[in-house]
Design an enzyme around this catalytic site. Structure first.
Site, PDB file in Angstrom:
ATOM      1  N   GLY A 137     -27.251  -9.801 -20.810  1.00 23.27           N
ATOM      2  CA  GLY A 137     -26.643  -8.463 -20.896  1.00 23.27           C
ATOM      3  C   GLY A 137     -27.569  -7.381 -21.415  1.00 23.27           C
ATOM      4  O   GLY A 137     -28.508  -6.968 -20.735  1.00 23.27           O
ATOM      5  N   ILE A 139     -29.734  -7.420 -23.927  1.00 18.38           N
ATOM      6  CA  ILE A 139     -31.012  -7.782 -24.563  1.00 18.38           C
ATOM      7  C   ILE A 139     -32.142  -7.616 -23.543  1.00 18.38           C
ATOM      8  O   ILE A 139     -32.080  -8.208 -22.467  1.00 18.38           O
ATOM      9  CB  ILE A 139     -31.001  -9.262 -25.042  1.00 18.38           C
ATOM     10  N   LYS A 208     -29.214 -17.921 -15.411  1.00 21.04           N
ATOM     11  CA  LYS A 208     -30.052 -17.095 -16.302  1.00 21.04           C
ATOM     12  C   LYS A 208     -31.311 -17.847 -16.726  1.00 21.04           C
ATOM     13  O   LYS A 208     -32.408 -17.283 -16.772  1.00 21.04           O
ATOM     14  CB  LYS A 208     -29.229 -16.663 -17.514  1.00 21.04           C
TER      15      LYS A 208
HETATM   16  N1  HSE Z   1     -19.874 -14.366 -18.144  1.00 19.36           N
HETATM   17  C1  HSE Z   1     -21.096 -13.928 -18.730  1.00 19.36           C
HETATM   18  C2  HSE Z   1     -21.073 -14.299 -20.209  1.00 19.36           C
HETATM   19  C3  HSE Z   1     -21.232 -12.438 -18.549  1.00 19.36           C
HETATM   20  O1  HSE Z   1     -20.041 -14.676 -20.724  1.00 19.36           O
HETATM   21  O2  HSE Z   1     -22.120 -14.254 -20.836  1.00 19.36           O
HETATM   22  C4  HSE Z   1     -22.618 -11.937 -18.688  1.00 19.36           C
HETATM   23  O3  HSE Z   1     -23.502 -12.523 -17.798  1.00 19.36           O
END
Ligand code: HSE
Length: 438
Positions: A137, A139, A208
């Site tokens: 997000g 960061i 990620k």
């Molecule tokens: N579903 C993801 C989370 C949202 O909970 O981190 C951000 O990628």
């Protein structure tokens, strides 16, 4: 203010959900500061969205229900893809690139699964594809790995990179709340994926981690080789035993370079309660990166939500706007390393991974059972660090927890199969990996 007044940079936003609204409102609220940073203004030329978002005042903006109109709009310089998913999003991004537009996206699944194709096309067209918001997000971990730590060989990185999973683990361990109840709250707060199994089963974190590892080691994106294990099988008893032994259970993404290759794995992990990552709670994310020159580093912040994720999207728009006129060969490469210099380092199979283990099993409270178990561990070259056996009133079946020193996963698989075959062991053995993050 400036000698030459540059034309505004025109942005088209596709998708006006949680992240789209954050992006739109940051561009509006911070327009003056952004213009001072870039040296020209950034305007939202068009929005492609199925529905209006009541948190955004879009009355003076050209809005269409057809996102491809945005990708084909000749006035737009940067297409911002915030629709999520992989099939339409892939087509949209490839169309925008084909039309010579730069792309900013928050879509981790798209980059992890189709990034190799997308970057190759972007390279051929001389355009940028920026994706800071795809990982953790708000960061700026992509920027940090790709630029701030570019002098280092990255030895390992470990991150809490799914806010929903961390929120669930935190609430379960601190308040004893039920799994489903916490998940529902995370969905209401807008943290969870459209399909929450992506959060709970580690798929979102694996997307990620795939991206982080490619940037850290200069390897192609290899989502299909990332080991992925979720948190849904973790019990309150595991959390309580781990705590008694001085550990927290966190859902970690770990990438490590070894002589044999690269480890790439997402799984529940015991870490010391004294570790910095053990104190990252709730929906917050954090990533530790160990570079050979810098040593260990830690970044922390909100991993989801409209404004934190919008913060990263807008930072990418600013980055692209600042380098619009730069020679493409002088821009930061998509995966941090020059595209013709990517390495073919092997992604190690899990059998080759070495770490400590926490084993939780139910056994008959009878003479010789513990001796048989320790014998199996010893035969497989596994050294025990500690053991807890608890009484259970009115039952001959009792819980046994064993912590081991580091051992290859292959040896542990053999030991667990032999232990589960013992007549005095009931059911299966719960295994959780242990990391010392040193
Ligand atoms: N579903 C993801 C989370 C949202 O909970 O981190 C951000 O990628």
């Amino acid at each position: 203010m400036w000698g030459i007044v540059l034309k505004p940079v025109k942005v088209g936003i596709c998708g006006l959900g949680t992240v789209g609204s954050g992006t739109f409102n940051i561009l509006r609220n911070n327009a003056e500061e952004i213009t001072r940073r870039v040296g020209r203004s950034i305007v939202v030329e068009q929005i492609g969205a199925r529905q209006v978002n009541p948190t955004c005042d879009t009355t003076d903006i050209n809005t269409t229900g057809d996102i491809f109109e945005v990708a084909n709009n000749p006035d737009i310089d940067i297409v911002v893809e915030l629709i999520g998913g992989t099939s339409v999003a892939r087509e949209l991004v490839l169309t925008a690139i084909e039309n010579g537009k730069h792309v900013v996206t928050a879509n981790k699944a798209l980059i992890a699964e189709y990034g190799n194709e997308i970057f190759a096309k972007a390279q051929a067209k001389g355009v940028m594809v920026a994706f800071e918001a795809a990982v953790a997000g708000g960061i700026p971990i992509i920027k940090m790995l790709r630029e701030g730590l570019s002098s280092n060989k990255i030895e390992w990185l470990a991150g809490i990179i799914n806010g929903t999973g961390n929120f669930i683990m935190t609430e379960m361990s601190e308040k004893g709340r039920a799994f489903d109840d916490v998940l529902k709250e995370a969905q209401e707060l807008g943290y969870a994926e459209a399909d929450p199994t992506f959060d709970v089963e580690g798929i979102d974190a694996a997307h990620k981690l795939t991206i982080l590892a490619s940037i850290a080691y200069g390897i192609p994106l290899q989502f299909e080789k990332t080991y992925t294990e979720g948190i849904s099988r973790i019990t309150a008893e595991d959390v309580s035993f781990a705590s008694e032994l001085g550990y927290s259970i966190k859902h970690l993404g770990v990438a490590r370079r070894t002589k044999a290759g690269v480890e790439l794995r997402v799984h529940p992990t015991l870490i010391s309660q004294k570790a910095l990552l053990a104190n990252v709670n709730g929906v917050m994310n954090a990533v530790m990166v160990k570079g050979d020159a810098v040593g260990p580093t830690l970044t922390y912040g909100a991993g989801a939500g409209a404004m934190p994720t919008g913060s990263s999207v807008v930072a990418d728009i600013i980055d692209v706007a600042r380098t619009l006129t730069a020679d493409p060969t002088n821009r930061v490469p998509h995966l941090a390393f020059q595209s013709d210099q990517l390495s073919d380092a092997q992604i190690l199979p899990m059998d080759e991974i070495e770490c400590g283990f926490f084993l939780n099993m139910t056994i008959q409270d009878r003479a010789g059972v513990l001796a048989n178990i320790t014998q199996i561990l010893s035969t497989n070259g596994i050294s025990i660090e500690s053991v807890i056996q608890r009484e259970r009133e009115g039952s001959d079946l009792v819980p046994l927890v064993v912590m081991t020193h580091d051992v290859k996963e292959r040896n542990m698989n053999a030991a667990i199969a032999a232990i589960e075959a013992l007549p005095d062991v009931a059911g299966s053995v719960q295994r959780i990996r242990v990391e010392n993050l040193a």
